[in-house]
Every structure is written in structure tokens, then in C-alpha cells.
Scaffold this motif. Structure first.
Motif, PDB file in Angstrom:
ATOM      1  N   ILE A  25     -18.500 -60.856 -13.967  1.00  0.00           N
ATOM      2  CA  ILE A  25     -17.593 -61.153 -15.084  1.00  0.00           C
ATOM      3  C   ILE A  25     -17.563 -62.651 -15.362  1.00  0.00           C
ATOM      4  CG2 ILE A  25     -15.180 -61.070 -15.800  1.00  0.00           C
ATOM      5  CD1 ILE A  25     -14.951 -58.468 -14.122  1.00  0.00           C
ATOM      6  N   ARG A  26     -17.463 -63.457 -14.272  1.00  0.00           N
ATOM      7  CA  ARG A  26     -17.392 -64.920 -14.442  1.00  0.00           C
ATOM      8  C   ARG A  26     -18.687 -65.469 -15.026  1.00  0.00           C
ATOM      9  NH1 ARG A  26     -19.581 -68.496 -11.404  1.00  0.00           N
ATOM     10  NH2 ARG A  26     -19.775 -67.107  -9.573  1.00  0.00           N
ATOM     11  N   GLU A  27     -19.853 -65.068 -14.467  1.00  0.00           N
ATOM     12  CA  GLU A  27     -21.127 -65.607 -14.950  1.00  0.00           C
ATOM     13  C   GLU A  27     -21.384 -65.197 -16.405  1.00  0.00           C
ATOM     14  OE1 GLU A  27     -23.066 -67.717 -13.663  1.00  0.00           O
ATOM     15  OE2 GLU A  27     -22.650 -67.764 -11.516  1.00  0.00           O
ATOM     16  N   GLY A  33     -20.549 -66.318 -22.950  1.00  0.00           N
ATOM     17  CA  GLY A  33     -19.341 -66.316 -23.747  1.00  0.00           C
ATOM     18  C   GLY A  33     -18.709 -64.963 -23.961  1.00  0.00           C
ATOM     19  N   VAL A  34     -19.241 -63.900 -23.380  1.00  0.00           N
ATOM     20  CA  VAL A  34     -18.660 -62.578 -23.589  1.00  0.00           C
ATOM     21  C   VAL A  34     -17.656 -62.267 -22.485  1.00  0.00           C
ATOM     22  CG1 VAL A  34     -20.760 -61.755 -24.741  1.00  0.00           C
ATOM     23  CG2 VAL A  34     -20.445 -61.325 -22.292  1.00  0.00           C
ATOM     24  N   VAL A  35     -16.734 -61.363 -22.791  1.00  0.00           N
ATOM     25  CA  VAL A  35     -15.718 -60.949 -21.833  1.00  0.00           C
ATOM     26  C   VAL A  35     -16.022 -59.519 -21.416  1.00  0.00           C
ATOM     27  CG1 VAL A  35     -13.258 -60.545 -21.460  1.00  0.00           C
ATOM     28  CG2 VAL A  35     -14.017 -62.491 -22.856  1.00  0.00           C
ATOM     29  N   VAL A  36     -16.143 -59.316 -20.105  1.00  0.00           N
ATOM     30  CA  VAL A  36     -16.480 -58.006 -19.547  1.00  0.00           C
ATOM     31  C   VAL A  36     -15.326 -57.535 -18.677  1.00  0.00           C
ATOM     32  CG1 VAL A  36     -18.090 -56.736 -18.075  1.00  0.00           C
ATOM     33  CG2 VAL A  36     -18.944 -58.553 -19.578  1.00  0.00           C
ATOM     34  N   ALA A  37     -14.960 -56.271 -18.816  1.00  0.00           N
ATOM     35  CA  ALA A  37     -13.923 -55.688 -17.963  1.00  0.00           C
ATOM     36  C   ALA A  37     -14.555 -55.146 -16.692  1.00  0.00           C
ATOM     37  CB  ALA A  37     -13.187 -54.566 -18.701  1.00  0.00           C
ATOM     38  N   ALA A  38     -13.802 -55.168 -15.595  1.00  0.00           N
ATOM     39  CA  ALA A  38     -14.339 -54.730 -14.304  1.00  0.00           C
ATOM     40  C   ALA A  38     -14.819 -53.286 -14.348  1.00  0.00           C
ATOM     41  CB  ALA A  38     -13.282 -54.910 -13.214  1.00  0.00           C
ATOM     42  N   GLU A  39     -14.118 -52.423 -15.102  1.00  0.00           N
ATOM     43  CA  GLU A  39     -14.515 -51.016 -15.135  1.00  0.00           C
ATOM     44  C   GLU A  39     -15.814 -50.792 -15.905  1.00  0.00           C
ATOM     45  OE1 GLU A  39     -11.124 -51.587 -18.192  1.00  0.00           O
ATOM     46  OE2 GLU A  39     -11.641 -52.260 -16.161  1.00  0.00           O
ATOM     47  N   ASP A  40     -16.303 -51.798 -16.620  1.00  0.00           N
ATOM     48  CA  ASP A  40     -17.554 -51.671 -17.364  1.00  0.00           C
ATOM     49  C   ASP A  40     -18.750 -52.244 -16.607  1.00  0.00           C
ATOM     50  OD1 ASP A  40     -16.421 -50.431 -19.607  1.00  0.00           O
ATOM     51  OD2 ASP A  40     -15.717 -52.370 -20.381  1.00  0.00           O
ATOM     52  N   VAL A  65     -24.246 -53.625 -17.960  1.00  0.00           N
ATOM     53  CA  VAL A  65     -22.995 -53.684 -18.706  1.00  0.00           C
ATOM     54  C   VAL A  65     -23.294 -53.207 -20.125  1.00  0.00           C
ATOM     55  CG1 VAL A  65     -21.157 -55.154 -19.602  1.00  0.00           C
ATOM     56  CG2 VAL A  65     -22.108 -55.594 -17.325  1.00  0.00           C
ATOM     57  N   ARG A  66     -22.699 -52.114 -20.532  1.00  0.00           N
ATOM     58  CA  ARG A  66     -22.951 -51.547 -21.853  1.00  0.00           C
ATOM     59  C   ARG A  66     -21.833 -51.847 -22.857  1.00  0.00           C
ATOM     60  NH1 ARG A  66     -26.952 -47.591 -22.384  1.00  0.00           N
ATOM     61  NH2 ARG A  66     -28.088 -47.175 -20.454  1.00  0.00           N
ATOM     62  N   ARG A  67     -20.741 -52.440 -22.387  1.00  0.00           N
ATOM     63  CA  ARG A  67     -19.613 -52.715 -23.276  1.00  0.00           C
ATOM     64  C   ARG A  67     -19.008 -54.060 -22.921  1.00  0.00           C
ATOM     65  NH1 ARG A  67     -15.010 -48.235 -23.409  1.00  0.00           N
ATOM     66  NH2 ARG A  67     -14.751 -49.009 -21.276  1.00  0.00           N
ATOM     67  N   TRP A  68     -18.711 -54.862 -23.941  1.00  0.00           N
ATOM     68  CA  TRP A  68     -18.103 -56.177 -23.753  1.00  0.00           C
ATOM     69  C   TRP A  68     -17.431 -56.581 -25.055  1.00  0.00           C
ATOM     70  CZ3 TRP A  68     -23.380 -55.314 -23.926  1.00  0.00           C
ATOM     71  CH2 TRP A  68     -24.053 -55.781 -25.060  1.00  0.00           C
ATOM     72  N   SER A  69     -16.741 -57.682 -25.048  1.00  0.00           N
ATOM     73  CA  SER A  69     -16.160 -58.232 -26.278  1.00  0.00           C
ATOM     74  C   SER A  69     -16.688 -59.648 -26.468  1.00  0.00           C
ATOM     75  CB  SER A  69     -14.630 -58.235 -26.202  1.00  0.00           C
ATOM     76  OG  SER A  69     -14.170 -59.030 -25.122  1.00  0.00           O
ATOM     77  N   GLY A  70     -16.843 -60.015 -27.728  1.00  0.00           N
ATOM     78  CA  GLY A  70     -17.409 -61.319 -28.031  1.00  0.00           C
ATOM     79  C   GLY A  70     -18.885 -61.222 -28.382  1.00  0.00           C
ATOM     80  N   GLN A  71     -19.413 -62.275 -28.995  1.00  0.00           N
ATOM     81  CA  GLN A  71     -20.820 -62.341 -29.401  1.00  0.00           C
ATOM     82  C   GLN A  71     -21.580 -63.223 -28.410  1.00  0.00           C
ATOM     83  OE1 GLN A  71     -22.212 -60.685 -31.893  1.00  0.00           O
ATOM     84  NE2 GLN A  71     -24.242 -61.495 -31.430  1.00  0.00           N
TER      85      GLN A  71
END
Length: 425
Positions: A25-27, A33-40, A65-71
Motif C-alpha cells: 500500500i505504501r509503495e 500516487g494510487v490508494v490501495v485498500a488492504a482487502e484488495d 491489485v485489481r482495484r484502487w483509487s486515483g490515476q
């Protein structure tokens, strides 16, 4: 810096006390620049890597990771010059070698790889360089003995799989699994040995095989990148090795004649090109010569010369491997055809070359087949069948001795012995 100028996945190292999901998630945030949730975050591949410089190895864990927010965008321009998307079957270069090892394992649906480079190896992956990647299989997941990518493909096509059992033919390069769905349905999953066989089988199922109706499988789904198909299952018993009465086998041959005629007529014929089977016989003779009986080579060469003088034949859709092991006997006693990976436009007689081995000493079976086929062979076709059976026999002897396949080897010798007897009584 390390690997400057090479493509690489967003990556990094664990901070002290940090777990690997938190690190992903941090890297991802720091580098893209994208935000990833732990469950994804899902684990994909583990690579045990040894770089070409230094004495310490390390574990690289790849995540999907198939789902995230941000570009996604370049967040560290002092370390990264470019960012882009590429298909897994068209990866861009130059690329970090151990990154490519992880992606190769991922593409193969395998959970891990060992990638130990040697001093002097390049950091960059090169298709012509030494192959340091050793892919590792994992245990069955959920009782389904399938590579992860194939299981995903199959379940997208037919739904959840209850059980998968490998039923591959021992001598074939392809792999086949019988799949049972949670609702009780049955299908077959086949991974081909190469793109040629995959393309042939898919084309046959889409264009020619429907002419056989319920006496052949139906294509459910195809994955060109994975060279895999899912087809419907046929109810019946393998004809190969089955003990039948003389009348029962004649009935099977009659049914095969009807099926083959339907297949041969499933699309318009084409004129043959300049290349023929006789063009390849000398190469097969070189490999088979040490195993041929006296007079075999002269017989085959004589038939090859006769073949070149025959009028150019029309080509029709063919099965390509017409023999008992590719036939199932249905409960009503009628034959069914499967395994179309060798299907192509060919001569009528080339499609009969292997089946004609079952006619040796059994003229009743030959008669039954041709009755089902709807017409006798012309004199030209009779000679062409002898020629193509001889060519197939030499090819089989060369292949069988090289691959320790006694059944194929013996069929070749048996065919040549029959041709000696029928052409020189």
C-alpha cells in the motif's frame, strides 16, 4: 542507480517492523500516487532471487491489485523516467531480469520461481541470454489440480469447479483435465502444446465440427494467450482397446464413415498447392532407415515417385488424426469424434491413412466404412491412399523409435508389411 534505464514494476523494501501488505500500500502510494485498500491486495508470485553482484539472495513477493483509487502517475521523477501499461503477452523491454522471472511465473499460473543469477550476468532480461528462471508448481488449490490462470479461465467459462482430474494422453504434448462443476456438469479443459495445434483446433470447432452435430464436442471458450480451450463432454467409452464383436466393429466403422463424410463436406474444397506429402518422405526416411526391413525404403521411394505423377487432388476439411484412440462409443453404439488439434485442409485419403490400419485382414471393416462414407474410392484415390499410408508409416517409425513409443512404431511396420503384400503378391 541499480537497473537504471530498465523497466520494472513499482517495488521497494520493507521498512523496519512493517508487514508486506502495508508495504504494498505504501509503495503504491509513494511511487504511483494510487490508494490501495488492504482487502484488495492479493499475493501472486514469490521469487527467490540472487543478483549477479553480491553474495546474498532475497525473496521478492509479487502482488496483484485489481482495484484502487486515483490515476497512476510518476511520483518520483528523480528515480523514474517513464510509466506505461503493456499486455502480459507483449512485455516491453529492456526489463529487469528478476522482474521478468516473476511475470513469467504469473503468466504460467504458478506461485513461485527461483531466479539465481551468476557473476557476469546482466541485470537486464535478454531473450538470448542465459535462462536463470526455474518455475515452481504449487499444491492443488481447493482440490482443483489446475494452474491458477487456467482455473480462472475455466471458471469464467463454466462457473465454479468442484473437481478437476487430469486425463492427458501419455504420448501427447498437450494436457487435458476433466472438470466437474458444482452443479454436476462435466467439461474438458485442454492446454495445447503450441499455437499451431491451438489455432487448428479452435478453427475446426468454430467452422467444421458443428457439421457432426451431437457426435462431437462443442467449443465453450478459447484463450489464445494461454493456448487453452474448454469443450463440452461426450458421454461414452473410449474405442481404443475396446473388445467388440465383428458385427459391432463393422457398425462402428459404418458410423465413422458417415461422420468423416460429414466432416469432409463441412466446407468447400480447395485445390492442393505444389507441396505434397512426398516432399517430406525423404527426411523421414533418413531418421527411420536404421529400423526399416529389407525392401522398405525401395517400396516407399517407389510410391513417392508414383505420388508425384498423380493428378493434383482437391483438399477438404480433415480430422488429421483419425484412429480409434480419438473415438468414443456412445451408449447407442454409435461412434463420436474428438481431438481436432491436427485438423486442417488435406486429402480425403490422408485422413484415412491411420484408420486403414484397422482394415488389415478385415475387408468387412473397409466395406462398412466406405458404405457409411457413401462412395467407394476411385483408382487414383486407392493409389494415393497407399502412398500416404506409406509416408505416415515411415514418419511413425521415425517418431516412435525416437520417442520410445512402441505402438506407433509397430503400426508403421505393420503398414509397410501390408503394402508389400498387396502391391507385390
Amino acid at each position: 542507480m541499480y537497473a537504471a534505464g530498465l523497466w520494472h514494476l513499482p517495488s521497494g523494501h520493507l521498512d523496519p517492523g512493517e508487514d508486506m501488505v502495508t508495504a504494498v500500500i505504501r509503495e503504491a502510494r509513494e511511487e504511483t500516487g494510487v490508494v490501495v485498500a488492504a482487502e484488495d491486495v492479493t499475493a501472486a508470485v514469490t521469487v527467490h532471487h540472487h543478483p549477479p553482484i553480491g553474495s546474498r539472495s532475497r525473496l521478492g513477493v509479487f502482488f496483484e491489485v485489481r482495484r484502487w483509487s486515483g490515476q497512476p502517475r510518476i511520483m518520483e521523477p528523480d528515480r523514474c523516467d517513464g510509466m506505461d501499461w503493456y499486455p502480459l503477452d507483449a512485455l516491453h523491454g529492456p526489463m529487469v531480469a528478476y522482474c521478468r522471472a516473476g511475470l513469467d511465473a504469473y503468466r504460467a499460473g504458478l506461485p513461485a520461481a527461483v531466479h539465481f543469477q551468476q557473476p557476469g550476468d546482466a541485470v537486464e532480461y535478454g531473450p538470448d541470454g542465459p535462462d536463470r528462471t526455474h518455475l515452481l508448481a504449487g499444491p492443488p488449490a481447493g482440490g482443483v489440480e489446475l494452474p491458477r490462470r487456467l482455473r480462472t479461465f475455466a471458471e469464467q467459462a463454466i462457473g465454479r469447479i468442484e473437481q478437476a482430474t487430469e486425463v492427458s494422453w501419455l504420448r501427447a504434448g498437450s494436457r487435458v483435465w476433466r472438470l466437474t462443476g458444482t452443479g454436476g456438469g462435466t467439461w474438458f479443459l485442454k492446454r495445447h502444446r503450441g499455437p499451431k495445434f491451438h489455432d487448428r483446433e479452435v478453427a475446426a470447432y468454430r467452422s467444421w465440427v458443428p457439421a457432426l452435430g451431437p457426435r462431437a464436442p462443442r467449443l465453450v471458450a478459447a484463450d489464445t494467450a494461454a493456448q487453452t480451450v474448454v469443450v463440452t463432454a461426450l458421454a461414452g467409452s473410449p474405442l481404443h482397446g475396446m473388445g467388440l464383436s465383428a458385427a459391432g466393429e463393422a457398425r462402428v466403422q459404418h458410423g465413422l464413415g458417415r461422420l468423416v463424410r460429414a466432416l469432409h463436406g463441412s466446407a468447400p474444397g480447395r485445390p492442393a498447392g505444389s507441396a505434397t506429402a512426398a516432399d517430406r518422405v525423404k527426411r523421414h526416411l533418413e531418421d527411420a532407415r536404421p529400423y526399416l526391413a529389407d525392401g522398405d525404403e525401395e517400396l516407399v521411394l517407389g510410391l513417392a515417385n508414383a505420388y508425384t505423377d498423380l493428378p493434383r487432388p482437391a483438399l477438404v476439411p480433415t480430422h488429421g488424426d483419425l484412429q480409434y484412440r480419438n473415438v468414443l462409443l456412445a451408449d447407442d453404439g454409435e461412434p463420436q469424434l474428438f481431438d481436432f488439434e491436427r485438423s486442417e485442409y488435406g486429402t480425403v485419403t490422408r485422413d484415412l491413412a491411420r484408420l486403414s490400419d484397422t482394415w488389415t485382414g478385415r475387408p468387412d471393416l473397409r466395406t462398412a466404412f466406405l458404405d457409411g462414407y457413401g462412395r467407394p474410392l476411385t483408382p487414383v484415390e486407392e493409389l494415393r491412399l497407399d502412398c500416404e499410408a506409406a509416408f505416415d508409416a515411415v514418419s511413425g517409425i521415425a517418431y516412435g523409435t525416437r520417442h520410445d513409443d512402441p505402438e506407433v512404431t509397430e503400426r508403421g511396420h505393420r503398414t509397410l508389411h501390408r503394402l508389400h503384400a498387396t502391391r507385390h503378391p
